[in-house]
Design a protein around this motif. Sequence first.
Motif, PDB file in Angstrom:
ATOM      1  N   VAL A 295      -4.498   1.685   4.094  1.00 21.97           N
ATOM      2  CA  VAL A 295      -4.524   1.866   2.638  1.00 21.97           C
ATOM      3  C   VAL A 295      -4.517   3.356   2.344  1.00 21.97           C
ATOM      4  N   VAL A 306       0.249   0.568  -8.158  1.00 19.19           N
ATOM      5  CA  VAL A 306      -0.038  -0.126  -6.902  1.00 19.19           C
ATOM      6  C   VAL A 306       1.310  -0.329  -6.233  1.00 19.19           C
ATOM      7  N   LEU A 319      -0.723  -0.019   1.576  1.00 19.95           N
ATOM      8  CA  LEU A 319      -0.721   0.032   0.121  1.00 19.95           C
ATOM      9  C   LEU A 319      -1.010   1.461  -0.329  1.00 19.95           C
ATOM     10  N   THR A 321      -2.231   3.420  -3.866  1.00 20.24           N
ATOM     11  CA  THR A 321      -2.776   3.103  -5.180  1.00 20.24           C
ATOM     12  C   THR A 321      -3.220   4.360  -5.921  1.00 20.24           C
ATOM     13  N   THR A 331      -9.199   0.775  -9.115  1.00 19.94           N
ATOM     14  CA  THR A 331      -8.330  -0.074  -8.312  1.00 19.94           C
ATOM     15  C   THR A 331      -9.190  -1.016  -7.481  1.00 19.94           C
ATOM     16  N   ILE A 333      -9.299  -3.295  -4.510  1.00 18.68           N
ATOM     17  CA  ILE A 333      -8.569  -3.473  -3.254  1.00 18.68           C
ATOM     18  C   ILE A 333      -9.328  -4.470  -2.378  1.00 18.68           C
ATOM     19  N   LYS A 347      -3.878  -8.182   2.485  1.00 19.41           N
ATOM     20  CA  LYS A 347      -4.332  -7.054   1.667  1.00 19.41           C
ATOM     21  C   LYS A 347      -3.734  -7.188   0.278  1.00 19.41           C
ATOM     22  N   ALA A 349      -4.147  -5.369  -4.047  1.00 21.61           N
ATOM     23  CA  ALA A 349      -4.759  -4.370  -4.920  1.00 21.61           C
ATOM     24  C   ALA A 349      -4.336  -4.626  -6.357  1.00 21.61           C
TER      25      ALA A 349
END
Length: 590
Positions: A295, A306, A319, A321, A331, A333, A347, A349
């Motif tokens: 992440v 996102v 990801l 973000t 956010t 997550i 995963k 978000a």
Amino acid sequence: MTFLPRTSPRISPRASIAAVLSALALSACSTLPDAAPLAAPEPATLKIVGLNDFHGNIEPIRRPINVTDNAGETRQVHAAGAAYLASAVRKYREGGDYSLVIAAGDLIGGSPLASSIFLDEPAIGAMNRIGLDFNAVGNHEFDRGWRELKRIQQGGCEKTGLREPCQVENPYPGAEFRFLASNVIMPDGTTLFPSYGVRRFGEGAAELAVGVIGLTLKDTPTLVTPSGVAGLTFADEAASINAVVPELVKQDVDLIVVSIHQGLYTEVGYNDKSCGGVSGPLIDILKQVDPRVDVVISGHTHRAYVCDFSAIDPQREFLVTSAGYGGSMLTDITLTVDPVSGTVLSKSADNIVVQIAGEDDAADASLEIFQPDTEVAAYVAQYVSASSAAAQRPVGKIPAPADDPGPSTEETALGNLIADAQLFGTLDAGAQIAFMNNSGIRTGLRPADDGTITFGDIYTVQPFGNTLVTKSFTGTQLLALLEQQFDDQGFVQTFSASQGFTMSWDMSRPMGGRVVSAMLDGAPIDPAATYRVTMNSFLAAGGDSFTVFEEGTDVVNGPVDLDVMEAYLAQEEITPLPSIGRMQDLTPAD
């Protein structure tokens, strides 16, 4: 460096031990038929709340924020404030086995008066109560210099600048969370703050270990007063991340989170997952990052997005973000992980708007409404009360609202007003021209119904406590300075200029020749003449990549910018707003 494919399980010493134990258990079962086999640990769910660019907004943001949804509809909502953010964080860190709260920089700096006038101590105190775990340093963390930033982390009342610390909490206790700075190098080769932190949850074979790498953009020295970062080196972002990943793998982490103060721009709604129209300097950085990262929490651009980076680079399945600006969003997550192999099973978000009910406007029924956390609200109230006398003191009147510059080449009445005030305040130093950087104008100026402007109003516009500096430049140097507005160092922005100075430019021309004309009191700037120019202390030290400012001679250090603005507004009962037309863009339309 050898990279393991992110789609492969992360084989760890703990996993190997678990495999041996499992084999021994099966062997025992073959001789002891009544013994049950050891159950494998269940997948673990980690909740991460991502924050960025809080900028000391301990109170709700004064004006509604624009929220563009996935359908492209934009509406305005009232949002933010530490007490409301605390309630939102508490809600969204629940629902998993474990949780973390991670911020991607600019937690402090560029802040409203109630926090900034107290050196952002209340912003840190609020985050202590919200439960922040890690914060990557951003460029604004260095606004008051790295030594003051050390005090902000460690606590205490050592004075490192113009303002007195510990005015409300004495002693100031410091941050209960950890600042991270993997690419900020001290002269002795160590990092200013730790490069990373590791948080471990559970125990034994079921333990879940999370590594968090934190860093800022390498261009930070061009965005802050150079004296505040003197002696520090800001290293390449991707290289700094990649240097830490193997160390985290050796420490048997299951998840790697990068918190970086650099960001993206997108052309879609705040929670659209398509990465539509994605652009920005973070893309090239992430294309070089070790694919074992899971992440990336980002910031700096004040945008909300996102984005699954595998849509840009299939080899990197993390990801990316960002939660906008000022605590107006967070956010949410969620990662589900096999704690034995380190495999990420899923995963997701979502960006959540921290909406509050506006005083005069109904809340948006399509978004959640959060109530304030009472403990954080009481804490913030101490500082708001302490700042109210200064904030509410009238300093003058203007006839209408004055907008901030917005796009960095937009000329506004507010920018011109600030430049006029700075020229007025430095005439005794021989000033002929004053330049203001539009990036230093943090918001618009909104008078009361009778036109009254308070100290709190002008403080919110210019919260940095800069002093004014007047220097001499040859006409050749001045023209070179004007060309720096349009070069490829930093970003394109024009100055706000004082009355009597006019300039035009054409971006279709080659770099270095984009200034079409530059005049003072109707006469072209003479390369052989000498001009006295005023700027704030940030620009005077080469801030925003305007390095020619450093070349000036016969330096006179003047008053604080806000003191000059207050004196300028006091000249007349109602100060007229300057007209537009000093800075003209002659670039042909496409």
